[in-house]
Scaffold this active site. Structure first.
Site, PDB file in Angstrom:
ATOM      1  N   GLN A  89       0.821  -1.228   0.000  1.00  0.00           N
ATOM      2  CA  GLN A  89       0.000   0.000   0.000  1.00  0.00           C
ATOM      3  C   GLN A  89       0.848   1.268   0.000  1.00  0.00           C
ATOM      4  O   GLN A  89       0.339   2.359  -0.265  1.00  0.00           O
ATOM      5  CB  GLN A  89      -0.943   0.018   1.211  1.00  0.00           C
ATOM      6  CG  GLN A  89      -2.030  -1.039   1.149  1.00  0.00           C
ATOM      7  CD  GLN A  89      -2.952  -0.950   2.340  1.00  0.00           C
ATOM      8  OE1 GLN A  89      -2.665  -1.494   3.392  1.00  0.00           O
ATOM      9  NE2 GLN A  89      -4.052  -0.240   2.182  1.00  0.00           N
ATOM     10  N   CYS A 108     -10.742  -0.226   3.554  1.00  0.00           N
ATOM     11  CA  CYS A 108      -9.308  -0.304   3.255  1.00  0.00           C
ATOM     12  C   CYS A 108      -8.809   1.100   2.908  1.00  0.00           C
ATOM     13  O   CYS A 108      -9.492   1.828   2.178  1.00  0.00           O
ATOM     14  CB  CYS A 108      -9.088  -1.251   2.077  1.00  0.00           C
ATOM     15  SG  CYS A 108      -7.363  -1.391   1.560  1.00  0.00           S
ATOM     16  N   HIS A 164      -7.061  -9.397   6.503  1.00  0.00           N
ATOM     17  CA  HIS A 164      -7.086  -8.332   5.493  1.00  0.00           C
ATOM     18  C   HIS A 164      -5.662  -7.930   5.086  1.00  0.00           C
ATOM     19  O   HIS A 164      -5.351  -7.842   3.885  1.00  0.00           O
ATOM     20  CB  HIS A 164      -7.854  -7.139   6.070  1.00  0.00           C
ATOM     21  CG  HIS A 164      -7.932  -5.950   5.173  1.00  0.00           C
ATOM     22  ND1 HIS A 164      -9.130  -5.460   4.692  1.00  0.00           N
ATOM     23  CD2 HIS A 164      -6.969  -5.126   4.667  1.00  0.00           C
ATOM     24  CE1 HIS A 164      -8.889  -4.405   3.924  1.00  0.00           C
ATOM     25  NE2 HIS A 164      -7.594  -4.170   3.903  1.00  0.00           N
ATOM     26  N   GLU A 165      -4.786  -7.717   6.080  1.00  0.00           N
ATOM     27  CA  GLU A 165      -3.429  -7.239   5.770  1.00  0.00           C
ATOM     28  C   GLU A 165      -2.596  -8.322   5.094  1.00  0.00           C
ATOM     29  O   GLU A 165      -1.843  -8.040   4.161  1.00  0.00           O
ATOM     30  CB  GLU A 165      -2.724  -6.742   7.039  1.00  0.00           C
ATOM     31  CG  GLU A 165      -3.407  -5.588   7.753  1.00  0.00           C
ATOM     32  CD  GLU A 165      -3.849  -4.466   6.831  1.00  0.00           C
ATOM     33  OE1 GLU A 165      -3.140  -4.176   5.846  1.00  0.00           O
ATOM     34  OE2 GLU A 165      -4.923  -3.887   7.078  1.00  0.00           O
ATOM     35  N   HIS A 170      -3.267  -8.616   1.489  1.00  0.00           N
ATOM     36  CA  HIS A 170      -2.596  -7.581   0.692  1.00  0.00           C
ATOM     37  C   HIS A 170      -1.242  -8.084   0.168  1.00  0.00           C
ATOM     38  O   HIS A 170      -0.820  -7.725  -0.926  1.00  0.00           O
ATOM     39  CB  HIS A 170      -2.323  -6.344   1.556  1.00  0.00           C
ATOM     40  CG  HIS A 170      -3.414  -5.309   1.543  1.00  0.00           C
ATOM     41  ND1 HIS A 170      -3.808  -4.661   0.392  1.00  0.00           N
ATOM     42  CD2 HIS A 170      -4.165  -4.785   2.542  1.00  0.00           C
ATOM     43  CE1 HIS A 170      -4.766  -3.784   0.708  1.00  0.00           C
ATOM     44  NE2 HIS A 170      -5.010  -3.846   1.990  1.00  0.00           N
TER      45      HIS A 170
END
Ligand code: NI
Length: 172
Positions: free
Chosen positions: A51, A90, A132-133, A136
């Site tokens: 990110q 997000c 979630h992380e 990624h």
């Protein structure tokens, strides 16, 4: 320490499989410090290296209870149980929310900034954040799990229901 720019959905770096960290050096420590600052500034619950445009297996997760930031290097989920369905967003998909089903308890194995292995367990929001992380780091976004973004009306209804449920629990 410095703030990094958070990339938005559509950037190719959010769809790449990140490489493991092999050197636990000053460069990694600067990345972790910058990511924590960036996450705090953005008022988010978690942030993954892709990110901020870095294709390495690194993420930061904020503990919901203490508000402390946990650094995870080369994390993997080693156990999971139960199920929860709730609202998720997000920082790379700003201003949008969706309903995602995740395991309710997740156990993660990861390295710290010096390369030491450790395990951490998360429940509820923390379990959701781990999932979630870590997704990624394999080039996946939560939007792959939803059928639509919530409307403002749906977000309002969801939050009202959550509040009512929390109040009902306090009364018990
Ligand atoms: Ni995210």
């Amino acid at each position: 320490m410095a703030l990094r720019n958070i990339v938005i959905q559509g950037e190719p770096c959010l769809q790449k499989v990140c490489r493991p960290v092999t050197e636990f050096n000053h460069r990694l420590h600067v990345l972790l410090d910058d990511m924590t600052d960036t996450l705090a500034e953005a008022n988010g619950a978690g942030l993954a290296a892709p990110q901020v445009g870095v294709l390495r297996r690194v993420c930061i997760v904020m503990d919901e209870g203490s508000g402390e930031y946990l650094e995870l290097v080369n994390p993997e989920i080693i156990a999971q149980s139960g199920e929860q369905t709730g609202m998720e967003g997000c920082l790379s998909v700003p201003g949008k929310w969706g309903i995602v089903t995740r395991p309710n308890v997740v156990r993660v194995r990861a390295q710290d900034r010096d390369g030491n292995w450790f395990e951490a367990e998360g429940e509820g929001m923390n379990a959701r954040c781990f999932c979630h992380e870590i997704e990624h780091l394999d080039g996946h976004l939560y939007v792959e799990h939803i059928d639509h973004f919530l409307t403002d009306e749906e977000v309002r209804e969801y939050l009202e229901r959550e509040e009512a449920e929390a109040a009902a629990q306090e009364e018990v």
